[in-house]
Design a protein around this motif. Structure first.
Motif, PDB file in Angstrom:
ATOM      1  N   PHE A 160       0.830  -1.266   0.029  1.00 29.88           N
ATOM      2  CA  PHE A 160       0.191  -0.072   0.027  1.00 29.88           C
ATOM      3  C   PHE A 160       0.984   1.067   0.058  1.00 29.88           C
ATOM      4  CE2 PHE A 160      -2.046   3.451   2.501  1.00 29.88           C
ATOM      5  CZ  PHE A 160      -3.067   3.558   1.700  1.00 29.88           C
ATOM      6  N   ALA A 161       2.084   1.331   0.730  1.00 25.02           N
ATOM      7  CA  ALA A 161       2.694   2.321   0.812  1.00 25.02           C
ATOM      8  C   ALA A 161       3.323   2.509  -0.377  1.00 25.02           C
ATOM      9  CB  ALA A 161       3.706   2.276   2.022  1.00 25.02           C
ATOM     10  N   GLN A 162       3.903   1.455  -0.932  1.00 28.70           N
ATOM     11  CA  GLN A 162       4.737   1.538  -2.100  1.00 28.70           C
ATOM     12  C   GLN A 162       3.789   2.040  -3.212  1.00 28.70           C
ATOM     13  OE1 GLN A 162       6.092  -2.116  -3.373  1.00 28.70           O
ATOM     14  NE2 GLN A 162       7.644  -1.170  -4.788  1.00 28.70           N
ATOM     15  N   ARG A 163       2.547   1.746  -3.596  1.00 25.56           N
ATOM     16  CA  ARG A 163       1.463   2.144  -4.269  1.00 25.56           C
ATOM     17  C   ARG A 163       1.178   3.474  -4.276  1.00 25.56           C
ATOM     18  NH1 ARG A 163       0.057   2.287  -9.614  1.00 25.56           N
ATOM     19  NH2 ARG A 163      -2.346   2.397  -9.626  1.00 25.56           N
ATOM     20  N   LEU A 164       1.218   4.154  -2.835  1.00 27.46           N
ATOM     21  CA  LEU A 164       0.581   5.363  -2.540  1.00 27.46           C
ATOM     22  C   LEU A 164       2.118   6.298  -2.998  1.00 27.46           C
ATOM     23  CD1 LEU A 164      -1.095   7.107  -1.371  1.00 27.46           C
ATOM     24  CD2 LEU A 164      -0.052   6.969   0.667  1.00 27.46           C
ATOM     25  N   MET A 165       3.095   5.812  -2.936  1.00 31.36           N
ATOM     26  CA  MET A 165       4.123   6.652  -3.347  1.00 31.36           C
ATOM     27  C   MET A 165       4.229   6.873  -4.872  1.00 31.36           C
ATOM     28  SD  MET A 165       5.632   7.529  -0.557  1.00 31.36           S
ATOM     29  CE  MET A 165       7.103   7.867  -0.859  1.00 31.36           C
ATOM     30  N   GLU A 166       4.088   5.628  -5.691  1.00 29.13           N
ATOM     31  CA  GLU A 166       3.887   5.917  -7.035  1.00 29.13           C
ATOM     32  C   GLU A 166       2.910   6.811  -7.426  1.00 29.13           C
ATOM     33  OE1 GLU A 166       3.297   1.938  -8.382  1.00 29.13           O
ATOM     34  OE2 GLU A 166       5.292   1.164  -7.834  1.00 29.13           O
ATOM     35  N   LEU A 167       1.818   6.752  -6.910  1.00 30.07           N
ATOM     36  CA  LEU A 167       0.643   7.584  -7.196  1.00 30.07           C
ATOM     37  C   LEU A 167       1.111   9.197  -6.886  1.00 30.07           C
ATOM     38  CD1 LEU A 167      -2.418   5.541  -6.147  1.00 30.07           C
ATOM     39  CD2 LEU A 167      -1.770   5.922  -8.453  1.00 30.07           C
ATOM     40  N   LEU A 168       1.705   9.073  -5.855  1.00 25.12           N
ATOM     41  CA  LEU A 168       1.816  10.631  -5.611  1.00 25.12           C
ATOM     42  C   LEU A 168       3.160  11.072  -6.360  1.00 25.12           C
ATOM     43  CD1 LEU A 168       1.458  10.758  -1.750  1.00 25.12           C
ATOM     44  CD2 LEU A 168       0.147  11.582  -3.678  1.00 25.12           C
ATOM     45  N   GLY A 169       3.629  10.111  -7.331  1.00 26.50           N
ATOM     46  CA  GLY A 169       5.045  10.455  -8.120  1.00 26.50           C
ATOM     47  C   GLY A 169       6.255  10.858  -7.227  1.00 26.50           C
ATOM     48  N   LYS A 170       6.249  10.289  -6.047  1.00 23.31           N
ATOM     49  CA  LYS A 170       7.466  10.635  -5.146  1.00 23.31           C
ATOM     50  C   LYS A 170       8.338   9.148  -5.262  1.00 23.31           C
ATOM     51  CE  LYS A 170       5.380  13.771  -2.292  1.00 23.31           C
ATOM     52  NZ  LYS A 170       5.082  14.373  -1.063  1.00 23.31           N
TER      53      LYS A 170
END
Length: 148
Positions: A135-145
């Motif tokens: 989840f954290a990895q996917r969230l970081m991808e979505l935020l572009g970070k």
């Protein structure tokens, strides 16, 4: 005569007011009374706000002190250490605990803790740094970070 009697009966309830002296308040005194009442209300609200801030500040101070006191315990010399934990349901878990050189697999449910197995050879984790959850990895991808 009837007219006088009816007029007297109509004025009878008002006669109680006529017997009392009428107090007149000058206009400046009435304005001062309203101003004093307004400032009294503001002072009460101010005291209430200050009291509320003090109570909230005291709660945060006590929480900070509690965290500091809990961290003062022995760090490196702990005999019991949690190695791993796995949730099986909302109230059930498997926990791997290391006590000295021995590892014990425990089953934890709502009201009891049951030892399930004592491992003859301790389980060693290859990497002590845990990988980021999906989840954290996917969230970081979505935020572009994500740097990948």
């Amino acid at each position: 005569m009837r007219r006088l009697l009816s007029a007297g009966l109509l004025l009878l309830p008002l006669s109680g007011f006529a017997a009392e002296p009428v107090a007149t308040v000058p206009a400046p005194a009435a304005a001062a009374t309203v101003t004093q009442a307004g400032s009294g209300m503001a002072a009460q609200l101010g005291q209430l706000a200050v009291g509320l801030l003090l109570v909230v500040g005291l709660i945060f101070l006590l929480a900070w002190l509690l965290r500091r006191v809990q961290q003062l315990g022995p760090r490196g010399g702990q005999v019991i250490r949690l190695v791993a934990s796995q949730a099986l349901g909302p109230r059930d878990r498997l926990v791997l605990v290391q006590v000295g050189g021995e590892q014990i697999l425990l089953g934890i449910s709502a009201g009891r803790i049951t030892p399930l197995h004592v491992l003859k050879e301790p389980v060693h984790q290859a990497d002590t740094e845990a990988a980021p959850p999906e989840f954290a990895q996917r969230l970081m991808e979505l935020l572009g970070k994500d740097k990948h």
